[in-house]
Design a protein around this motif. Sequence first.
Motif, PDB file in Angstrom:
ATOM      1  N   VAL A   7       0.864  -1.172   0.000  1.00 41.22           N
ATOM      2  CA  VAL A   7       0.000   0.000   0.000  1.00 41.22           C
ATOM      3  C   VAL A   7       0.902   1.222   0.000  1.00 41.22           C
ATOM      4  O   VAL A   7       1.841   1.308   0.791  1.00 41.22           O
ATOM      5  N   LYS A   8       0.594   2.151  -0.894  1.00 39.14           N
ATOM      6  CA  LYS A   8       1.369   3.381  -0.952  1.00 39.14           C
ATOM      7  C   LYS A   8       0.949   4.299   0.193  1.00 39.14           C
ATOM      8  O   LYS A   8      -0.221   4.374   0.546  1.00 39.14           O
ATOM      9  N   CYS A  18       7.577   7.411  -3.290  1.00 44.18           N
ATOM     10  CA  CYS A  18       7.190   7.086  -1.932  1.00 44.18           C
ATOM     11  C   CYS A  18       7.563   5.648  -1.604  1.00 44.18           C
ATOM     12  O   CYS A  18       7.846   4.848  -2.473  1.00 44.18           O
ATOM     13  N   VAL A  19       7.503   5.348  -0.336  1.00 43.20           N
ATOM     14  CA  VAL A  19       7.698   3.988   0.143  1.00 43.20           C
ATOM     15  C   VAL A  19       6.337   3.301   0.195  1.00 43.20           C
ATOM     16  O   VAL A  19       5.344   3.898   0.577  1.00 43.20           O
ATOM     17  N   ASP A  33      10.392   0.563  -2.663  1.00 47.33           N
ATOM     18  CA  ASP A  33      10.339   1.856  -3.330  1.00 47.33           C
ATOM     19  C   ASP A  33       9.186   1.814  -4.334  1.00 47.33           C
ATOM     20  O   ASP A  33       9.133   0.919  -5.186  1.00 47.33           O
ATOM     21  N   SER A  34       8.283   2.777  -4.279  1.00 48.58           N
ATOM     22  CA  SER A  34       7.111   2.746  -5.151  1.00 48.58           C
ATOM     23  C   SER A  34       7.475   2.860  -6.624  1.00 48.58           C
ATOM     24  O   SER A  34       6.745   2.363  -7.478  1.00 48.58           O
ATOM     25  N   ALA A  37       8.746  -1.153  -8.247  1.00 45.67           N
ATOM     26  CA  ALA A  37       7.901  -2.220  -7.705  1.00 45.67           C
ATOM     27  C   ALA A  37       8.520  -3.609  -7.882  1.00 45.67           C
ATOM     28  O   ALA A  37       8.268  -4.504  -7.077  1.00 45.67           O
ATOM     29  N   GLU A  38       9.331  -3.791  -8.897  1.00 41.26           N
ATOM     30  CA  GLU A  38       9.979  -5.082  -9.115  1.00 41.26           C
ATOM     31  C   GLU A  38      11.358  -5.146  -8.470  1.00 41.26           C
ATOM     32  O   GLU A  38      12.052  -6.145  -8.595  1.00 41.26           O
ATOM     33  N   GLY A  39      11.734  -4.093  -7.768  1.00 34.40           N
ATOM     34  CA  GLY A  39      13.045  -4.027  -7.138  1.00 34.40           C
ATOM     35  C   GLY A  39      13.090  -4.759  -5.812  1.00 34.40           C
ATOM     36  O   GLY A  39      12.186  -5.534  -5.469  1.00 34.40           O
ATOM     37  N   PRO A  40      14.112  -4.479  -5.026  1.00 39.36           N
ATOM     38  CA  PRO A  40      14.294  -5.185  -3.754  1.00 39.36           C
ATOM     39  C   PRO A  40      13.213  -4.841  -2.731  1.00 39.36           C
ATOM     40  O   PRO A  40      12.614  -3.770  -2.775  1.00 39.36           O
ATOM     41  N   VAL A  41      12.998  -5.769  -1.829  1.00 43.94           N
ATOM     42  CA  VAL A  41      12.056  -5.607  -0.719  1.00 43.94           C
ATOM     43  C   VAL A  41      12.845  -5.772   0.573  1.00 43.94           C
ATOM     44  O   VAL A  41      13.638  -6.704   0.704  1.00 43.94           O
TER      45      VAL A  41
END
Length: 60
Positions: A7-8, A18-19, A33-34, A37-41
């Motif tokens: 959720v943004k 945004c995060v 990182d919004s 979306a396919e990047g690191p979590v």
Amino acid sequence: MKPFRFVKASYSTLEEDCVEVARNIPRTVALRDSKRAEGPVVTVAPAAWDAFTADLRRQP
């Protein structure tokens, strides 16, 4: 494992990055990182996230 439901933040706008936060997995808070979306979590314990956000709310 269930997928994270991100959720943004309510403070974000279409023009600002945004995060995004997911709290749908027990004992885990996931952040990303919004704009990537396919990047690191990053995952943290709920207590750590709650302490972090409480500290942000105390800032002037």
